[in-house]
Design a protein around this motif. Sequence first.
Motif, PDB file in Angstrom:
ATOM      1  N   UNK A 177       0.827  -1.210   0.000  1.00  0.00           N
ATOM      2  CA  UNK A 177       0.000   0.000   0.000  1.00  0.00           C
ATOM      3  C   UNK A 177       0.864   1.265   0.000  1.00  0.00           C
ATOM      4  N   UNK A 178       1.359   1.697  -1.165  1.00  0.00           N
ATOM      5  CA  UNK A 178       2.027   2.995  -1.273  1.00  0.00           C
ATOM      6  C   UNK A 178       0.978   4.066  -1.582  1.00  0.00           C
ATOM      7  N   UNK A 179       0.419   4.653  -0.555  1.00  0.00           N
ATOM      8  CA  UNK A 179      -0.723   5.565  -0.705  1.00  0.00           C
ATOM      9  C   UNK A 179      -0.286   6.923  -1.237  1.00  0.00           C
ATOM     10  N   UNK A 180      -0.930   7.388  -2.298  1.00  0.00           N
ATOM     11  CA  UNK A 180      -0.736   8.748  -2.788  1.00  0.00           C
ATOM     12  C   UNK A 180      -1.747   9.654  -2.088  1.00  0.00           C
ATOM     13  N   UNK A 212      -0.652  -8.358  -3.797  1.00  0.00           N
ATOM     14  CA  UNK A 212      -1.830  -7.523  -3.980  1.00  0.00           C
ATOM     15  C   UNK A 212      -1.397  -6.072  -3.848  1.00  0.00           C
ATOM     16  N   UNK A 213      -2.164  -5.167  -4.412  1.00  0.00           N
ATOM     17  CA  UNK A 213      -1.868  -3.740  -4.356  1.00  0.00           C
ATOM     18  C   UNK A 213      -3.064  -3.004  -3.779  1.00  0.00           C
ATOM     19  N   UNK A 214      -2.789  -2.068  -2.860  1.00  0.00           N
ATOM     20  CA  UNK A 214      -3.831  -1.183  -2.327  1.00  0.00           C
ATOM     21  C   UNK A 214      -3.424   0.238  -2.672  1.00  0.00           C
ATOM     22  N   UNK A 215      -4.207   0.883  -3.549  1.00  0.00           N
ATOM     23  CA  UNK A 215      -3.808   2.149  -4.131  1.00  0.00           C
ATOM     24  C   UNK A 215      -4.896   3.206  -3.951  1.00  0.00           C
ATOM     25  N   UNK A 216      -4.470   4.460  -3.908  1.00  0.00           N
ATOM     26  CA  UNK A 216      -5.431   5.559  -3.879  1.00  0.00           C
ATOM     27  C   UNK A 216      -6.234   5.572  -5.170  1.00  0.00           C
ATOM     28  N   UNK A 217      -7.472   5.987  -5.081  1.00  0.00           N
ATOM     29  CA  UNK A 217      -8.307   6.103  -6.277  1.00  0.00           C
ATOM     30  C   UNK A 217      -7.653   7.105  -7.232  1.00  0.00           C
ATOM     31  N   UNK A 218      -7.431   6.712  -8.484  1.00  0.00           N
ATOM     32  CA  UNK A 218      -6.593   7.521  -9.368  1.00  0.00           C
ATOM     33  C   UNK A 218      -7.308   8.736  -9.962  1.00  0.00           C
TER      34      UNK A 218
END
Length: 296
Positions: A177-180, A212-218
């Motif tokens: 989870x690299x959150x932007x 798995x990847x947990x990402x900010x909504x782009x």
Amino acid sequence: MDFDAMRERIRTGKGFIAALDQSGGSSPKALKLYGVEEDRYASEEEMFDLIHAMRERIVTSDAFTGDRVIGAILFEQTMDRTFDGRPAPEYLWKEKGIVPFLKVDKGLEEAGGGVQMMKDMGDLEGLLGRARDAGVFGTKMRSVIGGAGREGIARNVAQQFEVGERIRAAGLVPILEPEVTITIPDKAEAEAMLREEIERALDALPEGAEVMLKLSLPSEDGFYADLIRHPKVLRVVALSGGYARDEANALLARNPGMIASFSRGLTEGLTDGMDDAAFDAALGRALDDIAAASAA
């Protein structure tokens, strides 16, 4: 542990992953939103008892079902506690058909170079062994990207994948989870750099590896489509990142293939003072809306 069955549930299941992993730093705010003021507890232990009671009320609700929730991320203390008298991971999987995950990071370093790296995790292998023995399928760990700086983003992603390899070696599936941060002015540029660094790191993983990847909504609809299709990515999930639930759901619905992994968006509108009927009805509406956005 029913690893293969859990993997298939995550890979093909319809629904979303509930984030029930508020830690010591985020619990006071979560409790306040739930209607529990700080004068209700006098110690960290009492605070954690109250946040666990909130989580247990959510998980044991008749509204919280496996047809809408395919996974749940737990805080370490939650993993070590019970839901309805049964070990929390066991209850989730055996009673609800919901795959248990564990938050393993220990918080963030001070900001530097436009990012916040994860703190040292101490005896990570010991924690992973306990999680595996408890029936946990995977883990989650968060770091933060606060600007479009190539060097910082590359370091941030490298740390996520390095720790992810330790998690995979322990037999668990990591959620990276690299959150932007959603409020930064150069969010789209940061996301472009992030996607490039993730693709590079994925391609370097050994054959057969999965994360798995947990990402900010782009900022751009469908921006992570290539990551969703990548053979080394089991699932891509979205964090609500500070958006209200309705806005997060609307953004998620414009990104086919991503599913939610909301925390604040899940618990929004739930309060400690609700009777069970009102609580279950409000939770049910939230679950329906998030699951529908995840199915778009």
